[in-house]
Write a protein that holds these residues in place. Sequence first.
Motif, PDB file in Angstrom:
ATOM      1  N   THR A  75      47.314  23.156  47.802  1.00 46.56           N
ATOM      2  CA  THR A  75      47.008  21.781  47.377  1.00 46.56           C
ATOM      3  C   THR A  75      47.569  21.625  45.956  1.00 46.56           C
ATOM      4  OG1 THR A  75      44.942  22.440  46.340  1.00 46.56           O
ATOM      5  CG2 THR A  75      44.833  21.820  48.665  1.00 46.56           C
ATOM      6  N   SER A  76      47.720  20.387  45.517  1.00 48.79           N
ATOM      7  CA  SER A  76      48.304  20.180  44.176  1.00 48.79           C
ATOM      8  C   SER A  76      47.417  20.811  43.093  1.00 48.79           C
ATOM      9  CB  SER A  76      48.558  18.703  43.905  1.00 48.79           C
ATOM     10  OG  SER A  76      47.442  17.962  44.275  1.00 48.79           O
ATOM     11  N   GLU A  77      46.086  20.802  43.326  1.00 46.23           N
ATOM     12  CA  GLU A  77      45.170  21.422  42.344  1.00 46.23           C
ATOM     13  C   GLU A  77      45.432  22.931  42.276  1.00 46.23           C
ATOM     14  OE1 GLU A  77      43.733  19.475  44.916  1.00 46.23           O
ATOM     15  OE2 GLU A  77      43.739  17.679  43.648  1.00 46.23           O
ATOM     16  N   GLU A  78      45.580  23.520  43.461  1.00 45.58           N
ATOM     17  CA  GLU A  78      45.827  24.967  43.498  1.00 45.58           C
ATOM     18  C   GLU A  78      47.165  25.297  42.829  1.00 45.58           C
ATOM     19  OE1 GLU A  78      43.390  26.085  47.631  1.00 45.58           O
ATOM     20  OE2 GLU A  78      45.448  25.399  47.724  1.00 45.58           O
ATOM     21  N   GLN A  79      48.135  24.451  43.087  1.00 43.11           N
ATOM     22  CA  GLN A  79      49.465  24.670  42.483  1.00 43.11           C
ATOM     23  C   GLN A  79      49.376  24.631  40.960  1.00 43.11           C
ATOM     24  OE1 GLN A  79      51.933  21.673  44.272  1.00 43.11           O
ATOM     25  NE2 GLN A  79      52.553  23.001  45.960  1.00 43.11           N
ATOM     26  N   GLU A  80      48.487  23.781  40.449  1.00 45.19           N
ATOM     27  CA  GLU A  80      48.302  23.660  38.996  1.00 45.19           C
ATOM     28  C   GLU A  80      47.755  24.967  38.407  1.00 45.19           C
ATOM     29  OE1 GLU A  80      48.921  21.719  36.307  1.00 45.19           O
ATOM     30  OE2 GLU A  80      50.241  20.900  37.860  1.00 45.19           O
ATOM     31  N   ILE A  81      46.867  25.605  39.191  1.00 47.80           N
ATOM     32  CA  ILE A  81      46.198  26.812  38.668  1.00 47.80           C
ATOM     33  C   ILE A  81      47.018  28.081  38.951  1.00 47.80           C
ATOM     34  CG2 ILE A  81      44.068  28.184  38.733  1.00 47.80           C
ATOM     35  CD1 ILE A  81      42.674  25.608  39.834  1.00 47.80           C
ATOM     36  N   ILE A  82      47.408  28.250  40.234  1.00 50.76           N
ATOM     37  CA  ILE A  82      48.034  29.527  40.641  1.00 50.76           C
ATOM     38  C   ILE A  82      49.533  29.480  40.365  1.00 50.76           C
ATOM     39  CG2 ILE A  82      48.312  31.178  42.542  1.00 50.76           C
ATOM     40  CD1 ILE A  82      45.846  29.804  43.841  1.00 50.76           C
ATOM     41  N   LYS A  83      49.920  30.082  39.255  1.00 51.13           N
ATOM     42  CA  LYS A  83      51.344  30.015  38.879  1.00 51.13           C
ATOM     43  C   LYS A  83      51.989  31.397  38.747  1.00 51.13           C
ATOM     44  CE  LYS A  83      51.459  25.484  36.832  1.00 51.13           C
ATOM     45  NZ  LYS A  83      51.358  24.661  35.648  1.00 51.13           N
ATOM     46  N   ASP A  84      51.147  32.433  38.796  1.00 49.94           N
ATOM     47  CA  ASP A  84      51.692  33.775  38.583  1.00 49.94           C
ATOM     48  C   ASP A  84      51.044  34.744  39.579  1.00 49.94           C
ATOM     49  OD1 ASP A  84      52.558  36.183  37.685  1.00 49.94           O
ATOM     50  OD2 ASP A  84      51.786  35.990  35.628  1.00 49.94           O
ATOM     51  N   LEU A  85      51.881  35.349  40.411  1.00 45.60           N
ATOM     52  CA  LEU A  85      51.364  36.266  41.443  1.00 45.60           C
ATOM     53  C   LEU A  85      50.647  37.471  40.812  1.00 45.60           C
ATOM     54  CD1 LEU A  85      51.184  36.960  44.489  1.00 45.60           C
ATOM     55  CD2 LEU A  85      53.368  38.117  44.279  1.00 45.60           C
ATOM     56  N   ASN A  86      51.120  37.872  39.619  1.00 45.94           N
ATOM     57  CA  ASN A  86      50.509  39.031  38.965  1.00 45.94           C
ATOM     58  C   ASN A  86      49.060  38.785  38.565  1.00 45.94           C
ATOM     59  OD1 ASN A  86      52.753  40.772  39.062  1.00 45.94           O
ATOM     60  ND2 ASN A  86      53.702  39.510  37.454  1.00 45.94           N
ATOM     61  N   LYS A  87      48.697  37.510  38.463  1.00 45.61           N
ATOM     62  CA  LYS A  87      47.312  37.194  38.085  1.00 45.61           C
ATOM     63  C   LYS A  87      46.413  37.031  39.310  1.00 45.61           C
ATOM     64  CE  LYS A  87      48.455  35.133  33.654  1.00 45.61           C
ATOM     65  NZ  LYS A  87      48.625  33.885  32.903  1.00 45.61           N
ATOM     66  N   CYS A  88      47.020  37.184  40.507  1.00 47.33           N
ATOM     67  CA  CYS A  88      46.239  37.038  41.744  1.00 47.33           C
ATOM     68  C   CYS A  88      45.616  38.378  42.123  1.00 47.33           C
ATOM     69  CB  CYS A  88      47.135  36.575  42.888  1.00 47.33           C
ATOM     70  SG  CYS A  88      47.836  34.961  42.616  1.00 47.33           S
ATOM     71  N   ASP A  89      44.344  38.333  42.444  1.00 48.80           N
ATOM     72  CA  ASP A  89      43.647  39.558  42.831  1.00 48.80           C
ATOM     73  C   ASP A  89      43.143  39.411  44.278  1.00 48.80           C
ATOM     74  OD1 ASP A  89      42.016  41.675  43.228  1.00 48.80           O
ATOM     75  OD2 ASP A  89      40.851  41.460  41.376  1.00 48.80           O
ATOM     76  N   PHE A  90      43.783  40.179  45.178  1.00 53.32           N
ATOM     77  CA  PHE A  90      43.460  40.079  46.611  1.00 53.32           C
ATOM     78  C   PHE A  90      42.587  41.256  47.054  1.00 53.32           C
ATOM     79  CE2 PHE A  90      47.723  38.289  45.972  1.00 53.32           C
ATOM     80  CZ  PHE A  90      47.656  37.060  46.593  1.00 53.32           C
ATOM     81  N   LYS A  91      42.170  42.087  46.083  1.00 50.87           N
ATOM     82  CA  LYS A  91      41.541  43.367  46.461  1.00 50.87           C
ATOM     83  C   LYS A  91      40.300  43.204  47.329  1.00 50.87           C
ATOM     84  CE  LYS A  91      43.096  46.105  42.565  1.00 50.87           C
ATOM     85  NZ  LYS A  91      42.916  45.232  41.383  1.00 50.87           N
ATOM     86  N   GLU A  92      39.484  42.204  46.980  1.00 48.93           N
ATOM     87  CA  GLU A  92      38.238  42.020  47.734  1.00 48.93           C
ATOM     88  C   GLU A  92      38.550  41.608  49.182  1.00 48.93           C
ATOM     89  OE1 GLU A  92      35.106  40.559  45.018  1.00 48.93           O
ATOM     90  OE2 GLU A  92      34.419  39.434  46.782  1.00 48.93           O
ATOM     91  N   ILE A  93      39.548  40.762  49.327  1.00 48.66           N
ATOM     92  CA  ILE A  93      39.942  40.316  50.673  1.00 48.66           C
ATOM     93  C   ILE A  93      40.487  41.516  51.452  1.00 48.66           C
ATOM     94  CG2 ILE A  93      41.340  38.683  51.997  1.00 48.66           C
ATOM     95  CD1 ILE A  93      41.509  36.921  49.520  1.00 48.66           C
ATOM     96  N   HIS A  94      41.286  42.316  50.774  1.00 53.43           N
ATOM     97  CA  HIS A  94      41.856  43.508  51.401  1.00 53.43           C
ATOM     98  C   HIS A  94      40.738  44.426  51.906  1.00 53.43           C
ATOM     99  CE1 HIS A  94      44.500  46.925  52.049  1.00 53.43           C
ATOM    100  NE2 HIS A  94      43.675  47.663  51.342  1.00 53.43           N
ATOM    101  N   LYS A  95      39.760  44.639  51.039  1.00 56.04           N
ATOM    102  CA  LYS A  95      38.651  45.537  51.398  1.00 56.04           C
ATOM    103  C   LYS A  95      37.894  44.976  52.613  1.00 56.04           C
ATOM    104  CE  LYS A  95      34.619  47.930  49.578  1.00 56.04           C
ATOM    105  NZ  LYS A  95      33.699  47.487  50.621  1.00 56.04           N
ATOM    106  N   TYR A  96      37.727  43.666  52.608  1.00 56.53           N
ATOM    107  CA  TYR A  96      37.019  43.020  53.723  1.00 56.53           C
ATOM    108  C   TYR A  96      37.681  43.370  55.070  1.00 56.53           C
ATOM    109  CZ  TYR A  96      35.748  39.224  56.919  1.00 56.53           C
ATOM    110  OH  TYR A  96      35.347  38.500  58.012  1.00 56.53           O
ATOM    111  N   PHE A  97      39.030  43.319  55.092  1.00 58.83           N
ATOM    112  CA  PHE A  97      39.730  43.606  56.347  1.00 58.83           C
ATOM    113  C   PHE A  97      39.721  45.095  56.684  1.00 58.83           C
ATOM    114  CE2 PHE A  97      41.467  39.365  55.483  1.00 58.83           C
ATOM    115  CZ  PHE A  97      41.185  38.774  56.703  1.00 58.83           C
ATOM    116  N   VAL A  98      39.764  45.935  55.655  1.00 57.90           N
ATOM    117  CA  VAL A  98      39.675  47.387  55.902  1.00 57.90           C
ATOM    118  C   VAL A  98      38.314  47.715  56.519  1.00 57.90           C
ATOM    119  CG1 VAL A  98      39.604  49.669  54.817  1.00 57.90           C
ATOM    120  CG2 VAL A  98      41.328  48.014  54.100  1.00 57.90           C
TER     121      VAL A  98
END
Length: 535
Positions: free
Chosen positions: A141-164
């Motif tokens: 969404t445009s709001e998300e685009q405003e916030i998420i601009k750098d992949l290095n600042k994204c933390d997917f670890k919790e989601i990863h653990k959930y699937f493991v």
Amino acid sequence: KPKEETKEKGENNKKKSEEEETPGKKRKRKSKEAGEEKNNKKVKKEKEEEKEAENKWKWWEEEKKENGIKWTQLEHRGPYFVPLYEPLPDDVQFYYDGKPLKLSLATEEIATFYAKMLDHDYTTKEIFQNNFFKDWRKEMTSEEQEIIKDLNKCDFKEIHKYFVDKSEARKALSKEEKQKLKEEADKIQEEYGYCILDGHREKIGNFKTEPPGLFRGRGDHPKMGMLKKRIMPEDVIINCSKDSKIPEPPQGHKWKEVRFDNTVTWLASWTENIQNSLKYIMLNPSSKLKGEKDWQKYELARRLKDVVDKIRAQYRADWKSKEMQKRQRAVALYFIDKLALRAGNEKEEGETADTVGCCSLRVEHIKLHPDLDGKKYVVEFDFLGKDSIRYYNKVSVEKLVFKNLRLFMKNKDPDDDLFDRLNTQVLNKHLQHLMDGLTAKVFRTYNASITLQEQLKALTNSEDSVAGKLLSYNRANRAVAILCNHQRSTPKTFEKSMQNLQTKIDAKKQQVEEAKQELKKAEDEFEDTKDPKAE
DNA sequence: TCTCAGACTTGGAAGAATCTTC
DNA sequence: GAAGATTCTTCCAAGTCTGAGA
């Protein structure tokens, strides 16, 4: 492990447990029951297979259809659509710049694709990361685009653990729960996994649409990490017979098109969004359509056997041709025949990984050595073939081939085509003249088959044990794999497995050593007890 | 003759199922 | 019975090859 050996061992174990039935009787009875249950299952499965074999459509005994017609009746349920995305539980969060961030459903789904791959090499590659991030941002969404601009600042670890954890939980399910899941899968298979082709029930190879995810191109694929979109009924073309029950699209949806084309073998198709190429739902290899094609393939290779000597003589003669194209064609064919190289079609630059086959070899892919390791006229091949698998080989070739290669490379840059006057169309057209239906790939089939046949003949004796025959068979198969450059990457657990084996070997060696010492000791003691006067 | 789309095969990776070992 | 090894099955990207149309 040879099957016979396994079977024997199993029977020995059975005897042993029958003899030793004293303490812990109850547990043993339980395990015996489990064993019997397993055996019953096996027998049932074997009986089912036998029955299936009896009912098997003997299409090879029937008259062949006229040219180009593949079927007269084709009825099926259409593809099975993979389930829609299920949102993450509220306590599983995505973090941006250290802070939790609730994502929209579409953005979250794509985030899970990346999170699931976190412990895969792919996510460490820059191209993968960039492609993913670019495509992900497009879906935000445009709001998300405003916030998420750098992949290095994204933390997917919790989601990863959930699937493991989810996967672990699945593994830990009880026998009954697993059985229930299997029954559900079987039901889907039963409903969507078969079609009726000319009055016979045939198994479909891939009856499910491909799930959305991140594209896993092999080697240095420029498109790796791009978003593979979900396939909807509106993307799918159905192919069936006019008079059949036309498959119903899922409720509220329509098919892109329904076609009645009996000159093709596919049941459904759609265009994928990464390479813009077609994907098909087709039959299983056990089906008539696939079996017949496979049969034809080997018959073609068998026909090649009768003329291969003539073809070889011809290309050898062409090494001396005045026409450069003929010389190139003859040398390329020599490689295809001798080394089982693939034809090597041209590829669109930048669209896929940089891989080559015989006709598309470049100057940089070979090195010429007049003398190497005591051999004359050695060609050193080093290139990436299909699936970016490296082909590395040093081959001693005939003098004329060597001289021709030197000529083809003269005044060329490393990235110039080695066979600049040749492509697969030219080569195959020539092969058609030599034998009806002959193409470059037939040489691969022929040489693989004849290698297996010759190796089996050389390695086996009729008196060999089954284990011995199996060993020879595996060795013959290995010779084919080497010829065709079939390779697998080493499994992740390889190091550990090797370590375990080494530990076992060391322990056995120690045992043998100890036994030897004991024997020596016993012999010495025996010597000491002998009465010297008695001798 | 060249280009491109379409149809089909090939074969390695990954996951599931089964077997073996401890 | 758990863990690890092996085998079987499914998935799907990446090839080959043909035929139509420009």
